[in-house]
Design a protein around this motif. Structure first.
Motif: not given
Length: 228
Positions: A99-113, A202-212
């Motif tokens: 998670i720390q290493q991925i780009s801003d682009k993939w942080l956003l696209h991961s949330v969208l997915i 719930k787990k995925d919502a927390h992942r979205m929050e972490t990425f953002l």
């Protein structure tokens, strides 16, 4: 005040918190147009607030679900939660280092997915809960989350266009293809399946929050952000 009344008050407070004029500005992006005029910085803040509320309500829903079905031990319910999460197969980072290493682009696209992958399952969950007469307070919460997820999807789409100046990827995942894993014959199986879905969300919502929040930190201090 009994438990049901407390939960009703809690949900009312959440909905009040979202109303225009409150300290937190609501994310109203259902058609995408309402978010276009907002600056990327403010839109990111609203998206984060939106995800925080979605996660909070999903957490309350899991707790209420456990209290509704006391005939199942909490351990029996929780052992199901996360075992069949359909998002496990997605190309989304899971470990802290990834998670720390991925780009801003993939942080956003991961949330969208993640957002897009849950739109159909939450509708499916709502229908299933109605079959065995779940309390209105739980149905209202799952319906609220389902509705807010659609607005979140549009908000993230606009955010990607603003921050990355590009189009968006769309998830090719079809929830219907995984329904075989959730085929049920009994009430017991329905309860365990629905709790698994709710727990996974719930787990995925927390992942979205972490990425953002990591993305927000990078925007303010790209060299000093750490994933916790």
């Amino acid at each position: 005040m009994n438990r049901a009344k407390v939960l009703q008050v809690s949900l009312c407070c959440v909905l009040l918190w979202l109303r225009p004029g409150s300290q937190a500005v609501p994310l109203d992006c259902n058609d995408g147009t309402n978010c276009i005029s907002i600056s990327p910085e403010k839109l990111l803040d609203r998206v984060i607030q939106h995800v925080e509320l979605i996660y909070r309500v999903s957490e309350e829903s899991c707790t209420q679900f456990e209290e509704m079905f006391l005939l199942y031990s909490p351990n029996a319910l929780r052992s199901q939660g996360g075992n069949m999460c359909h998002s496990k197969s997605f190309p989304i980072p899971n470990t802290k280092s990834e998670i720390q290493q991925i780009s801003d682009k993939w942080l956003l696209h991961s949330v969208l997915i993640l957002v897009q992958s849950w739109i159909e399952p939450l509708v499916y969950l709502q229908t299933s809960l109605e079959r065995y007469n779940s309390p209105d307070i739980l149905l209202n919460k799952t319906k609220w989350v389902s509705d807010k997820l659609l607005s979140l999807e549009q908000g993230v789409v606009v955010l990607i266009r603003k921050m990355l100046d590009e189009g968006v990827l769309t998830s090719s995942y079809n929830f219907d293809n995984s329904l075989n894993a959730y085929e049920v014959q009994t009430m017991d199986e329905s309860v365990l399946r629905d709790y698994s879905l709710l727990s996974c969300f719930k787990k995925d919502a927390h992942r979205m929050e972490t990425f953002l929040k990591l993305l927000k930190c990078r925007q303010s201090d790209a060299l000093g952000c750490a994933f916790h």
